[in-house]
Design a protein around this motif. Sequence first.
Motif, PDB file in Angstrom:
ATOM      1  N   GLY A 255     -10.909  -4.007  -5.099  1.00  0.00           N
ATOM      2  CA  GLY A 255     -11.623  -2.826  -4.646  1.00  0.00           C
ATOM      3  C   GLY A 255     -10.821  -1.556  -4.810  1.00  0.00           C
ATOM      4  O   GLY A 255     -11.362  -0.497  -5.168  1.00  0.00           O
ATOM      5  N   ILE A 256      -9.513  -1.654  -4.555  1.00  0.00           N
ATOM      6  CA  ILE A 256      -8.640  -0.495  -4.742  1.00  0.00           C
ATOM      7  C   ILE A 256      -8.639  -0.059  -6.205  1.00  0.00           C
ATOM      8  O   ILE A 256      -8.815   1.124  -6.529  1.00  0.00           O
ATOM      9  N   VAL A 257      -8.447  -1.009  -7.099  1.00  0.00           N
ATOM     10  CA  VAL A 257      -8.370  -0.696  -8.533  1.00  0.00           C
ATOM     11  C   VAL A 257      -9.685  -0.086  -9.017  1.00  0.00           C
ATOM     12  O   VAL A 257      -9.697   0.910  -9.756  1.00  0.00           O
ATOM     13  N   GLN A 258     -10.807  -0.665  -8.595  1.00  0.00           N
ATOM     14  CA  GLN A 258     -12.104  -0.131  -9.004  1.00  0.00           C
ATOM     15  C   GLN A 258     -12.275   1.311  -8.541  1.00  0.00           C
ATOM     16  O   GLN A 258     -12.778   2.163  -9.279  1.00  0.00           O
ATOM     17  N   ALA A 259     -11.850   1.601  -7.317  1.00  0.00           N
ATOM     18  CA  ALA A 259     -11.987   2.959  -6.782  1.00  0.00           C
ATOM     19  C   ALA A 259     -11.169   3.959  -7.586  1.00  0.00           C
ATOM     20  O   ALA A 259     -11.641   5.052  -7.905  1.00  0.00           O
ATOM     21  N   LEU A 260      -9.942   3.579  -7.918  1.00  0.00           N
ATOM     22  CA  LEU A 260      -9.096   4.508  -8.682  1.00  0.00           C
ATOM     23  C   LEU A 260      -9.696   4.801 -10.045  1.00  0.00           C
ATOM     24  O   LEU A 260      -9.719   5.957 -10.498  1.00  0.00           O
ATOM     25  N   HIS A 261     -10.189   3.778 -10.708  1.00  0.00           N
ATOM     26  CA  HIS A 261     -10.783   3.991 -12.025  1.00  0.00           C
ATOM     27  C   HIS A 261     -12.096   4.751 -11.922  1.00  0.00           C
ATOM     28  O   HIS A 261     -12.427   5.545 -12.805  1.00  0.00           O
ATOM     29  N   GLY A 262     -12.856   4.516 -10.865  1.00  0.00           N
ATOM     30  CA  GLY A 262     -14.083   5.266 -10.677  1.00  0.00           C
ATOM     31  C   GLY A 262     -13.825   6.741 -10.435  1.00  0.00           C
ATOM     32  O   GLY A 262     -14.432   7.604 -11.072  1.00  0.00           O
ATOM     33  N   LEU A 263     -12.898   7.043  -9.527  1.00  0.00           N
ATOM     34  CA  LEU A 263     -12.579   8.436  -9.233  1.00  0.00           C
ATOM     35  C   LEU A 263     -12.007   9.147 -10.456  1.00  0.00           C
ATOM     36  O   LEU A 263     -12.224  10.347 -10.643  1.00  0.00           O
ATOM     37  N   ALA A 264     -11.274   8.419 -11.289  1.00  0.00           N
ATOM     38  CA  ALA A 264     -10.686   9.026 -12.487  1.00  0.00           C
ATOM     39  C   ALA A 264     -11.757   9.498 -13.470  1.00  0.00           C
ATOM     40  O   ALA A 264     -11.483  10.339 -14.332  1.00  0.00           O
ATOM     41  N   ARG A 265     -12.986   8.995 -13.328  1.00  0.00           N
ATOM     42  CA  ARG A 265     -14.090   9.427 -14.195  1.00  0.00           C
ATOM     43  C   ARG A 265     -14.627  10.795 -13.790  1.00  0.00           C
ATOM     44  O   ARG A 265     -15.338  11.425 -14.565  1.00  0.00           O
ATOM     45  N   LEU A 266     -14.341  11.209 -12.558  1.00  0.00           N
ATOM     46  CA  LEU A 266     -14.906  12.456 -12.045  1.00  0.00           C
ATOM     47  C   LEU A 266     -14.115  13.663 -12.535  1.00  0.00           C
ATOM     48  O   LEU A 266     -12.884  13.620 -12.599  1.00  0.00           O
ATOM     49  N   ASP A 267     -14.818  14.737 -12.836  1.00  0.00           N
ATOM     50  CA  ASP A 267     -14.148  15.986 -13.201  1.00  0.00           C
ATOM     51  C   ASP A 267     -13.539  16.663 -11.983  1.00  0.00           C
ATOM     52  O   ASP A 267     -12.587  17.440 -12.118  1.00  0.00           O
ATOM     53  N   ASP A 268     -14.084  16.368 -10.806  1.00  0.00           N
ATOM     54  CA  ASP A 268     -13.660  17.051  -9.585  1.00  0.00           C
ATOM     55  C   ASP A 268     -13.484  16.025  -8.474  1.00  0.00           C
ATOM     56  O   ASP A 268     -14.430  15.319  -8.109  1.00  0.00           O
ATOM     57  N   THR A 269     -12.277  15.924  -7.955  1.00  0.00           N
ATOM     58  CA  THR A 269     -12.029  15.019  -6.825  1.00  0.00           C
ATOM     59  C   THR A 269     -11.688  15.809  -5.559  1.00  0.00           C
ATOM     60  O   THR A 269     -11.115  15.258  -4.620  1.00  0.00           O
ATOM     61  N   SER A 270     -12.031  17.081  -5.537  1.00  0.00           N
ATOM     62  CA  SER A 270     -11.782  17.852  -4.320  1.00  0.00           C
ATOM     63  C   SER A 270     -12.654  17.302  -3.194  1.00  0.00           C
ATOM     64  O   SER A 270     -13.782  16.862  -3.415  1.00  0.00           O
ATOM     65  N   GLY A 271     -12.113  17.329  -2.011  1.00  0.00           N
ATOM     66  CA  GLY A 271     -12.821  16.793  -0.857  1.00  0.00           C
ATOM     67  C   GLY A 271     -12.672  15.302  -0.668  1.00  0.00           C
ATOM     68  O   GLY A 271     -13.170  14.746   0.319  1.00  0.00           O
ATOM     69  N   VAL A 272     -11.990  14.633  -1.604  1.00  0.00           N
ATOM     70  CA  VAL A 272     -11.840  13.183  -1.545  1.00  0.00           C
ATOM     71  C   VAL A 272     -10.468  12.829  -0.974  1.00  0.00           C
ATOM     72  O   VAL A 272      -9.455  13.436  -1.351  1.00  0.00           O
ATOM     73  N   GLU A 273     -10.433  11.860  -0.082  1.00  0.00           N
ATOM     74  CA  GLU A 273      -9.166  11.322   0.397  1.00  0.00           C
ATOM     75  C   GLU A 273      -9.160   9.806   0.236  1.00  0.00           C
ATOM     76  O   GLU A 273     -10.217   9.159   0.325  1.00  0.00           O
ATOM     77  N   LEU A 274      -7.979   9.271   0.006  1.00  0.00           N
ATOM     78  CA  LEU A 274      -7.761   7.826  -0.035  1.00  0.00           C
ATOM     79  C   LEU A 274      -6.792   7.449   1.075  1.00  0.00           C
ATOM     80  O   LEU A 274      -5.787   8.136   1.284  1.00  0.00           O
ATOM     81  N   LEU A 275      -7.084   6.358   1.774  1.00  0.00           N
ATOM     82  CA  LEU A 275      -6.159   5.844   2.779  1.00  0.00           C
ATOM     83  C   LEU A 275      -6.156   4.329   2.705  1.00  0.00           C
ATOM     84  O   LEU A 275      -7.184   3.679   2.917  1.00  0.00           O
ATOM     85  N   PHE A 276      -4.983   3.776   2.369  1.00  0.00           N
ATOM     86  CA  PHE A 276      -4.818   2.338   2.274  1.00  0.00           C
ATOM     87  C   PHE A 276      -3.756   1.913   3.287  1.00  0.00           C
ATOM     88  O   PHE A 276      -2.573   2.220   3.124  1.00  0.00           O
ATOM     89  N   SER A 277      -4.181   1.215   4.321  1.00  0.00           N
ATOM     90  CA  SER A 277      -3.272   0.845   5.410  1.00  0.00           C
ATOM     91  C   SER A 277      -2.466  -0.397   5.045  1.00  0.00           C
ATOM     92  O   SER A 277      -2.793  -1.138   4.114  1.00  0.00           O
ATOM     93  N   SER A 278      -1.435  -0.638   5.837  1.00  0.00           N
ATOM     94  CA  SER A 278      -0.537  -1.772   5.575  1.00  0.00           C
ATOM     95  C   SER A 278      -0.720  -2.913   6.575  1.00  0.00           C
ATOM     96  O   SER A 278       0.012  -3.903   6.500  1.00  0.00           O
ATOM     97  N   ASP A 279      -1.692  -2.775   7.492  1.00  0.00           N
ATOM     98  CA  ASP A 279      -1.777  -3.783   8.556  1.00  0.00           C
ATOM     99  C   ASP A 279      -3.201  -4.160   8.935  1.00  0.00           C
ATOM    100  O   ASP A 279      -3.436  -4.657  10.027  1.00  0.00           O
ATOM    101  N   GLU A 280      -4.153  -3.998   8.031  1.00  0.00           N
ATOM    102  CA  GLU A 280      -5.541  -4.318   8.372  1.00  0.00           C
ATOM    103  C   GLU A 280      -5.705  -5.790   8.697  1.00  0.00           C
ATOM    104  O   GLU A 280      -6.450  -6.162   9.622  1.00  0.00           O
ATOM    105  N   GLU A 281      -5.041  -6.638   7.942  1.00  0.00           N
ATOM    106  CA  GLU A 281      -5.226  -8.073   8.127  1.00  0.00           C
ATOM    107  C   GLU A 281      -4.642  -8.588   9.446  1.00  0.00           C
ATOM    108  O   GLU A 281      -4.909  -9.724   9.832  1.00  0.00           O
ATOM    109  N   VAL A 282      -3.865  -7.780  10.132  1.00  0.00           N
ATOM    110  CA  VAL A 282      -3.287  -8.195  11.412  1.00  0.00           C
ATOM    111  C   VAL A 282      -3.723  -7.269  12.544  1.00  0.00           C
ATOM    112  O   VAL A 282      -3.052  -7.154  13.566  1.00  0.00           O
ATOM    113  N   GLY A 283      -4.867  -6.600  12.368  1.00  0.00           N
ATOM    114  CA  GLY A 283      -5.450  -5.866  13.475  1.00  0.00           C
ATOM    115  C   GLY A 283      -5.425  -4.361  13.411  1.00  0.00           C
ATOM    116  O   GLY A 283      -5.988  -3.690  14.272  1.00  0.00           O
TER     117      GLY A 283
END
Length: 352
Positions: free
Chosen positions: A99-127
């Motif tokens: 899902g992460i890889v797909q998102a990066l490649h999808g966003l890279a198709r856009l001419d404008d990524t203003s207003g977009v944020e990405l947040l990938f946490s390090s502890d989702e699987e443990v709460g």
Amino acid sequence: MLGDLRELVEIESPSLDVDAVTRSAEALAAMIERHLGGTTELVESPVGPHVHWKGGGTPKVLLLGHHDTVFPMGTLAERPFDVTDGVATGPGVFDMLGGIVQALHGLARLDDTSGVELLFSSDEEVGSHHSRELIEERATACGNVLVLEPSADGGTLKTGRKGCGTFEVIVRGRAAHAGLEPENGINALVEAAHQVLEINRFGDESVGTTVTPTVATAGTTDNVVPAEARIRVDVRVESADEKQRVEAAMAALSPAVSDASIEVLGAIGRPPMPESASATLFPLAQEVAPGIDGIAVGGGSDGNFTAAIGVPTLDGLGAVGGGAHADTEHVVVATMPERAALIANLVAAIQS
């Protein structure tokens, strides 16, 4: 996309392994910058860095995920990354590196990524104990959340989720010789049996509540009255009222065996994500991807937190495949460009 997926999978990033998660965060940050430019922030935490990127401008949408996985170090040696007959396999491909890889490649198709944020946490699987505050802060700032967790069957989006949590019931008794003087003991295993039967009554199928004793341990050896037993309980609820009811019922557990004692730990840590949370975003997804379906599911994600604070949230935008947390984990490769396009088009619709 497969090259990027291989890179992330082959790092291995089991939750709570700070060194491994740090390597994963650094590689992911570099990958984001390679595709999207800008500067990626590593937000340090006791369980390893969270990865945060901003596209600039007024925040409008947060793409949310996690880069930790459930598989212990060394799993890669047993199940190396592979692509065979159009299926990618390896630890973490489906939940949720694809899902992460797909998102990066999808966003890279856009001419404008203003207003977009990405947040990938390090502890989702443990709460998500060390990322929840940051997740809620950025979700509030952005006003819309797209969760990159794996899809439901066949690419179906997740429009709602149950609240979920784990309890542990600790039963304490007193040891004694099981043959010579069992009457001098207090059998924690017998008390635990009473508690399991009581807990099993807390579920309510009519409102979607499941309360399931899952793991039990007791005793030390076969000729000793058990002095301690432990029971773990999985809970899933669809409403805040049920969350309160089940938590109260667990707290009110009392011993059935004379002189035994009980301690109850845990809570329903992820609040429910009602389907109303996706009421504005799911129609947008249907507009940009006609025919796409949505479904409410039992498992929880960080989308539960963002929905609970009133931020519109749509989940299941990640990989199409199956076998999450299992040896059969896989991603259907042919769907990856489609999902990248879905992300791109949905973000563009939110921006407009």
